[in-house]
Write a protein that holds these residues in place. Structure first.
Motif, short mmCIF file in Angstrom:
data_model
loop_
_atom_site.label_atom_id
_atom_site.label_comp_id
_atom_site.label_asym_id
_atom_site.label_seq_id
_atom_site.Cartn_x
_atom_site.Cartn_y
_atom_site.Cartn_z
N PRO A 67 -16.20 10.29 -1.98
CA PRO A 67 -15.57 10.23 -3.30
C PRO A 67 -14.19 9.59 -3.20
O PRO A 67 -13.42 9.91 -2.28
CB PRO A 67 -15.49 11.70 -3.72
CG PRO A 67 -16.52 12.40 -2.90
CD PRO A 67 -16.57 11.67 -1.60
N TRP A 68 -13.87 8.71 -4.13
CA TRP A 68 -12.59 8.01 -4.04
C TRP A 68 -11.42 8.98 -4.12
O TRP A 68 -10.34 8.71 -3.56
CB TRP A 68 -12.48 6.94 -5.13
CG TRP A 68 -12.39 7.46 -6.55
CD1 TRP A 68 -13.41 7.65 -7.43
CD2 TRP A 68 -11.18 7.83 -7.24
NE1 TRP A 68 -12.94 8.13 -8.62
CE2 TRP A 68 -11.57 8.24 -8.54
CE3 TRP A 68 -9.84 7.86 -6.90
CZ2 TRP A 68 -10.65 8.68 -9.48
CZ3 TRP A 68 -8.92 8.30 -7.84
CH2 TRP A 68 -9.32 8.69 -9.11
N LYS A 69 -11.60 10.12 -4.77
CA LYS A 69 -10.52 11.10 -4.88
C LYS A 69 -10.19 11.76 -3.53
O LYS A 69 -9.15 12.41 -3.40
CB LYS A 69 -10.88 12.16 -5.91
CG LYS A 69 -10.89 11.64 -7.34
CD LYS A 69 -11.17 12.76 -8.34
CE LYS A 69 -11.14 12.23 -9.77
NZ LYS A 69 -11.40 13.29 -10.76
N ASP A 70 -11.07 11.59 -2.54
CA ASP A 70 -10.79 12.15 -1.22
C ASP A 70 -9.73 11.35 -0.46
O ASP A 70 -9.22 11.81 0.57
CB ASP A 70 -12.08 12.19 -0.37
CG ASP A 70 -13.03 13.29 -0.83
OD1 ASP A 70 -12.67 14.06 -1.73
OD2 ASP A 70 -14.13 13.36 -0.27
N PHE A 71 -9.43 10.16 -0.94
CA PHE A 71 -8.45 9.31 -0.26
C PHE A 71 -7.08 9.47 -0.91
O PHE A 71 -6.95 9.35 -2.13
CB PHE A 71 -8.88 7.84 -0.32
CG PHE A 71 -10.22 7.57 0.31
CD1 PHE A 71 -10.35 7.49 1.68
CD2 PHE A 71 -11.34 7.39 -0.48
CE1 PHE A 71 -11.57 7.24 2.27
CE2 PHE A 71 -12.58 7.14 0.09
CZ PHE A 71 -12.69 7.06 1.48
N ASN A 72 -6.08 9.73 -0.09
CA ASN A 72 -4.73 9.90 -0.60
C ASN A 72 -3.98 8.59 -0.75
O ASN A 72 -2.94 8.54 -1.41
CB ASN A 72 -3.93 10.83 0.32
CG ASN A 72 -4.44 12.25 0.29
OD1 ASN A 72 -4.73 12.79 -0.78
ND2 ASN A 72 -4.57 12.86 1.46
N SER A 73 -4.49 7.55 -0.12
CA SER A 73 -3.78 6.27 -0.15
C SER A 73 -4.76 5.13 0.07
O SER A 73 -5.89 5.33 0.54
CB SER A 73 -2.70 6.23 0.93
OG SER A 73 -3.31 6.22 2.22
N LYS A 88 3.90 8.80 -5.74
CA LYS A 88 3.40 9.56 -6.87
C LYS A 88 3.56 8.81 -8.18
O LYS A 88 2.66 8.80 -9.02
CB LYS A 88 4.14 10.91 -6.94
CG LYS A 88 3.62 11.83 -8.04
CD LYS A 88 4.33 13.17 -8.00
CE LYS A 88 3.80 14.09 -9.09
NZ LYS A 88 4.49 15.41 -9.09
N LYS A 89 4.69 8.13 -8.37
CA LYS A 89 4.96 7.44 -9.63
C LYS A 89 4.05 6.22 -9.83
O LYS A 89 3.93 5.71 -10.95
CB LYS A 89 6.42 7.00 -9.69
CG LYS A 89 6.81 5.99 -8.63
CD LYS A 89 8.27 5.59 -8.76
CE LYS A 89 8.68 4.56 -7.70
NZ LYS A 89 10.09 4.16 -7.85
N SER A 140 0.82 -1.21 0.00
CA SER A 140 0.00 0.00 0.00
C SER A 140 0.86 1.26 0.00
O SER A 140 0.50 2.27 -0.61
CB SER A 140 -0.94 0.00 1.21
OG SER A 140 -0.24 0.19 2.42
N LYS A 141 2.01 1.19 0.65
CA LYS A 141 2.93 2.33 0.64
C LYS A 141 3.53 2.55 -0.73
O LYS A 141 3.73 3.69 -1.17
CB LYS A 141 4.03 2.12 1.68
CG LYS A 141 3.53 2.20 3.12
CD LYS A 141 4.62 1.87 4.13
CE LYS A 141 4.08 1.90 5.55
NZ LYS A 141 5.11 1.49 6.54
N MET A 142 3.82 1.46 -1.44
CA MET A 142 4.33 1.59 -2.80
C MET A 142 3.28 2.22 -3.71
O MET A 142 3.59 3.10 -4.53
CB MET A 142 4.72 0.22 -3.35
CG MET A 142 6.09 -0.25 -2.94
SD MET A 142 7.43 0.77 -3.66
CE MET A 142 7.44 0.16 -5.35
N LEU A 143 2.05 1.82 -3.56
CA LEU A 143 0.98 2.35 -4.41
C LEU A 143 0.70 3.82 -4.13
O LEU A 143 0.19 4.54 -4.99
CB LEU A 143 -0.30 1.53 -4.21
CG LEU A 143 -0.29 0.14 -4.83
CD1 LEU A 143 -1.46 -0.68 -4.30
CD2 LEU A 143 -0.36 0.22 -6.34
#
Length: 341
Positions: free
Chosen positions: A234-240, A202-203, A196-199
């Motif tokens: 909204p899924w865009k509200d999650f940073n990870s 930014k890249k 999950s940290k890899m995902l």
């Protein structure tokens, strides 16, 4: 058809003599020249690869908790069966599953490719979907396979399906059905926290966002099916994925937060208990894997596990020049044929 196996294999002579090599550094596999980085290696096979000539027979089975699973068969009265498990938000129609189905069914194996709940084109009946450690459904599928009296059964899983496969054979090490002879996992996130940290980098957010976008649609549909079940954001509200899983997965499955969820569902703690021949094939340039996703210490300690590390391959990539099959598919064919009669 299998020239690439002979060219790329580092272990054929070792397996023939039943010599164990827990960690294999595979420096021979090379992708075609046009797959020039880990992202292209990952995306092109997923988006553009076509596998034709696979004709499944679908069967719906009822689960013990009053849900259903759709499983897809290729049966030609063989005594050997391979059970294939797909990745997160995949299905039995993904090219990597179709590749396994085609290769094995044309070479004296029956095939069972199964779909996780909600992944066969129809929403499942229960309040929850599935996750990386939801091995109760692997058991449902294995039980169905055993009904057909196969003499030998092997298991293969890709990405999340690899996690399910490894956890299943590890947690059942003391009572694994005798028909199950070997297992293989490809591009498997053995440690979900690390993955999950890899995902979240930014890249790699392209992959994270794609998964969250697809899961968001299902969770909204699930909330319509069970009004008030979830607080939809909204899924865009999650940073990870960690935030996403804390808000959704942990709550749905009764865990405190994402870390508690990862610690309890990932396959990593069960690897030490695996007691059948098992091959883990992970590429070192996989954009979704890091750290304990490459379980070197466990492979060194557990002689039943072979950990094969390739320099290239991406995530569930492994395309080959002049071959209709990926290196992972041909490697699986070699491995399993050396482990069953």
């Amino acid at each position: 058809m299998f020239s690439n196996i002979r060219e790329n294999s580092l272990l054929s002579s070792c397996f023939d003599n039943d010599i164990r090599m827990p960690i294999i550094q595979n420096n021979k596999y090379r992708p075609p020249f046009y797959l020039f980085n880990q992202h292209v290696e990952t995306i092109v096979p997923s988006a553009l690869r076509k596998v034709k000539g696979v004709n499944y027979r679908r069967e719906r089975i009822e689960t013990r908790d009053d849900d259903f699973l759709d499983i897809d068969w290729i049966q030609n009265d063989n005594s050997r069966l391979i059970i294939a498990s797909h990745g997160l938000e995949g299905s039995s129609d993904r090219p990597y599953i179709l590749g396994i189905a085609k290769l094995f069914s044309q070479n004296n194996w029956d095939v069972l490719a199964w779909n996780c709940r909600s992944c066969s084109g129809e929403m499942n009946k229960k309040e929850f979907l599935y996750h990386h450690g939801f091995t109760q459904d692997v058991e449902e599928v294995v039980q169905k396979a055993r009904f057909h009296n196969y003499k030998e059964i092997v298991l293969i899983g890709f990405s999340m399906g690899g996690s399910l496969t490894l956890k299943y054979v590890g947690e059942n090490s003391n009572n694994l059905y005798p028909e199950i002879k070997a297992a293989m996992a490809v591009s498997v996130p053995c440690n979900l926290s690390s993955s999950s940290k890899m995902l979240a980098l930014k890249k790699n957010k392209f992959y994270q966002n794609r998964f969250m976008r697809k899961l968001d649609l299902k969770l909204r549909a699930k909330n319509e099916q069970f009004p008030g079940l979830l607080e939809i954001k909204p899924w865009k509200d999650f940073n990870s994925f960690h935030e996403f899983d804390t808000h959704y997965s942990a709550k749905i499955f009764g865990f405190k937060d994402a870390q508690d969820f990862y610690d309890n569902v990932q396959c990593y703690p069960y690897l030490k208990d695996i007691n059948i021949p098992t091959l883990i094939l992970n590429a070192l340039n996989d954009p979704m894997l890091t750290g304990d996703c490459y379980p070197k210490n466990i492979a060194e300690q557990n002689q039943n596990i072979s950990l094969e590390l390739t320099k290239y391959g991406g995530h569930v990539g492994f395309l080959q020049k002049k071959s209709p099959y990926t290196y992972a598919e041909e490697r699986a064919f070699e491995f399993f044929n050396n482990k069953v009669s």
